[in-house]
Design an enzyme around this catalytic site. Structure first.
Site, PDB file in Angstrom:
ATOM      1  N   SER A   1      12.568  -1.772  -3.315  1.00  9.88           N
ATOM      2  CA  SER A   1      11.654  -2.580  -4.121  1.00  9.88           C
ATOM      3  C   SER A   1      12.136  -3.999  -4.372  1.00  9.88           C
ATOM      4  O   SER A   1      11.328  -4.875  -4.655  1.00  9.88           O
ATOM      5  CB  SER A   1      11.387  -1.879  -5.445  1.00  9.88           C
ATOM      6  OG  SER A   1      12.593  -1.581  -6.108  1.00  9.88           O
TER       7      SER A   1
ATOM      8  N   HIS B   1       6.486   1.604  -2.580  1.00 11.05           N
ATOM      9  CA  HIS B   1       6.109   0.341  -1.937  1.00 11.05           C
ATOM     10  C   HIS B   1       5.751   0.522  -0.467  1.00 11.05           C
ATOM     11  O   HIS B   1       5.510  -0.448   0.242  1.00 11.05           O
ATOM     12  CB  HIS B   1       7.240  -0.691  -2.065  1.00 11.05           C
ATOM     13  CG  HIS B   1       7.470  -1.136  -3.473  1.00 11.05           C
ATOM     14  ND1 HIS B   1       6.749  -2.142  -4.066  1.00 11.05           N
ATOM     15  CD2 HIS B   1       8.323  -0.679  -4.416  1.00 11.05           C
ATOM     16  CE1 HIS B   1       7.152  -2.302  -5.311  1.00 11.05           C
ATOM     17  NE2 HIS B   1       8.113  -1.428  -5.550  1.00 11.05           N
TER      18      HIS B   1
ATOM     19  N   LYS C   1       1.146   0.485  -7.267  1.00 11.01           N
ATOM     20  CA  LYS C   1       1.550  -0.705  -6.515  1.00 11.01           C
ATOM     21  C   LYS C   1       0.371  -1.109  -5.610  1.00 11.01           C
ATOM     22  O   LYS C   1      -0.621  -1.571  -6.115  1.00 11.01           O
ATOM     23  CB  LYS C   1       2.833  -0.411  -5.734  1.00 11.01           C
ATOM     24  CG  LYS C   1       3.972   0.124  -6.631  1.00 11.01           C
ATOM     25  CD  LYS C   1       4.710  -0.943  -7.391  1.00 11.01           C
ATOM     26  CE  LYS C   1       5.523  -0.450  -8.573  1.00 11.01           C
ATOM     27  NZ  LYS C   1       6.729   0.300  -8.257  1.00 11.01           N
TER      28      LYS C   1
HETATM   29  C1  LIG Z   1       7.626   0.926  -9.378  1.00  8.97           C
HETATM   30  C2  LIG Z   1       8.477   1.994  -8.808  1.00  8.97           C
HETATM   31  C3  LIG Z   1       8.569   3.239  -9.421  1.00  8.97           C
HETATM   32  C4  LIG Z   1       7.924   3.516 -10.735  1.00  8.97           C
HETATM   33  O1  LIG Z   1       6.546   3.619 -10.612  1.00  8.97           O
HETATM   34  P1  LIG Z   1       5.609   3.368 -11.878  1.00  8.97           P
HETATM   35  O2  LIG Z   1       4.305   3.945 -11.482  1.00  8.97           O
HETATM   36  O3  LIG Z   1       5.569   1.890 -12.088  1.00  8.97           O
HETATM   37  O4  LIG Z   1       6.243   4.087 -13.031  1.00  8.97           O
HETATM   38  C5  LIG Z   1       9.308   4.214  -8.799  1.00  8.97           C
HETATM   39  N1  LIG Z   1       9.957   3.974  -7.636  1.00  8.97           N
HETATM   40  C6  LIG Z   1       9.906   2.773  -7.034  1.00  8.97           C
HETATM   41  C7  LIG Z   1      10.646   2.570  -5.749  1.00  8.97           C
HETATM   42  C8  LIG Z   1       9.180   1.744  -7.602  1.00  8.97           C
HETATM   43  O5  LIG Z   1       9.160   0.551  -7.037  1.00  8.97           O
END
Ligand SMILES: *Cc1c(COP(=O)(O)O)cnc(C)c1O
Length: 390
Positions: free
Chosen positions: A180, A208, A239
């Site tokens: 990320s 992602h 995302k």
């Molecule tokens: C954003 C993210 C999460 C958390 O997801 P949310 O729905 O925002 O709680 C978990 N793992 C990765 C790799 C992320 O980028």
């Protein structure tokens, strides 16, 4: 009581402040009355404000009300939750799927449901904080391997495989698919091969990757890997899908086990039906609009090429996430502030989110070529002390 500690954070350039936007559309963000070109959103495809998605959410509010009233196991979920699970299973090519309230809740719930005392988790050193927390909650022993270092992973797996033998403990390899903060991609083909060799489970966090790589289907599609019972996929709706919530996808017995054991699933109120309706529509749109995912990839190439040409080092990024490493926290803040003055929103990312401070550029399908050029111009004009590590 904490003012001294806060002061210390400020002194180190590590104080974080919450930034609120007012209604913003497309690639723009409005902060403190000023419209900026946003390079900070994970809403890569612009689905968060897509009219079909907002309409689906509104319809679900009218039909189901807002709050869900109880956990899934107490019928807080709706027929839409079930439909979303069927849709995700189809989208990811698995037998079944389970919706979670967020990616954070998914990782901190699923990992401890799959592993416990006596088991060993192998975790990439740059895994998302929610994976790290899931490992801690599991009480399994966690062994951290070098970032994407499959030789290191092989060595560590071999050692543990010999120690636990084929007997009691389970081995589980956990990795982000797209990292990320660096935008690079885990070598899943090799990692999957190692999991087979040492009889380990593979847990992938495709937060992602979903909607971004593999034509939008995510990391397994990107690597032409077929789902199978050994692989447990996690992904988020928050995302590229522009919604909220997360999922686990895998074989029926694994997912049923997770539904019976994951505490963040059992002891938490189900997502509102409107969030679920938005996610459903988002998956349909990604499946039906390959050109949108293509446009994102195209914008990514244009910007990455322009940055490299301007002398910037984009690291190992292969995705719409591009890190520009800077000397220290102060420089990250100064560069971000400078860009803001030029009408560009690209926040500084500092410890503990990352070890090395940086600007994290997140590209959207809706960025115009002029938006991308404006960013390159502004970055070129900023006096970086080392030209972003090149
Ligand atoms: C954003 C993210 C999460 C958390 O997801 P949310 O729905 O925002 O709680 C978990 N793992 C990765 C790799 C992320 O980028």
């Amino acid at each position: 009581m904490f003012s001294q500690k806060l002061f210390e954070l400020q002194r180190l350039g590590l104080l974080r402040t919450i930034c609120d936007r007012t209604p913003s559309t497309g690639s723009r963000i409005v902060v403190e009355g000023k419209e900026l070109i946003s390079f900070a959103s994970n809403d890569y495809l612009g689905l968060a404000s897509h009219p079909d998605i907002t309409a689906a959410a509104k319809r679900a509010i009218d039909e189901f009300g807002f709050g869900s009233g109880a956990s899934r196991l107490l019928a807080g979920g709706s027929v839409l939750h079930r439909k979303l699970e069927e849709t995700i299973a189809r989208f990811k090519g698995t037998e079944t799927a389970l919706v979670f309230n967020s990616g954070y809740a998914a990782n901190t719930g699923i990992i401890p449901s799959l592993t416990g005392e006596g088991d060993v988790i192998f975790s990439d050193e740059l895994n998302h904080a929610s994976i790290i927390d899931g490992c801690r909650l599991s009480r399994a022993r966690t062994v951290v391997y070098g970032h994407k270092d499959t030789a290191h992973l092989d060595e560590l797996l071999r050692k543990e495989f010999l120690a636990v033998g084929s007997g009691k403990g389970n081995l589980l390899v956990a990795t982000d698919t797209v990292f990320s903060m660096d935008g690079d991609i885990a070598p899943l083909g090799e990692i999957y091969g190692l999991c087979g060799k040492y009889d380990a489970l593979l847990y992938i966090d495709d937060a992602h990757g979903t909607g971004v790589i593999g034509g939008g289907r995510g990391a397994l599609a990107h690597f032409n890997l077929l789902p199978e019972p050994r692989i447990i996929q996690m992904g988020t709706f928050s995302k590229a899908l522009g919604s909220y919530g997360a999922f686990a996808a895998g074989s029926r017995d694994v997912i049923d086990w997770i539904a019976n054991r994951a505490r963040s699933f059992i002891f938490s109120t189900a997502l509102p039906a409107c969030a679920v309706a938005a996610s459903l529509k988002a998956v349909e749109l990604v499946e039906g609009m390959p050109a949108l995912v293509g446009k994102l990839r195209e914008n990514r190439s244009i910007l990455a090429e322009a940055l490299v040409k301007a002398g910037f080092d984009t690291g190992e990024s292969e995705t719409p996430i591009i890190p520009l490493l800077v000397k220290n926290n102060e420089e990250a803040l100064a560069a971000s502030g400078y860009l803001r003055g030029k009408g560009i929103y690209a926040p500084a990312i500092r410890p503990p989110t990352v070890k090395a401070p940086r600007l994290r550029i997140a590209i959207k399908a809706s960025h115009s070529e002029e938006d991308l050029n404006a960013l390159v111009r502004a970055l070129t004009a900023f006096p970086f002390s080392k030209n972003s590590s090149s």
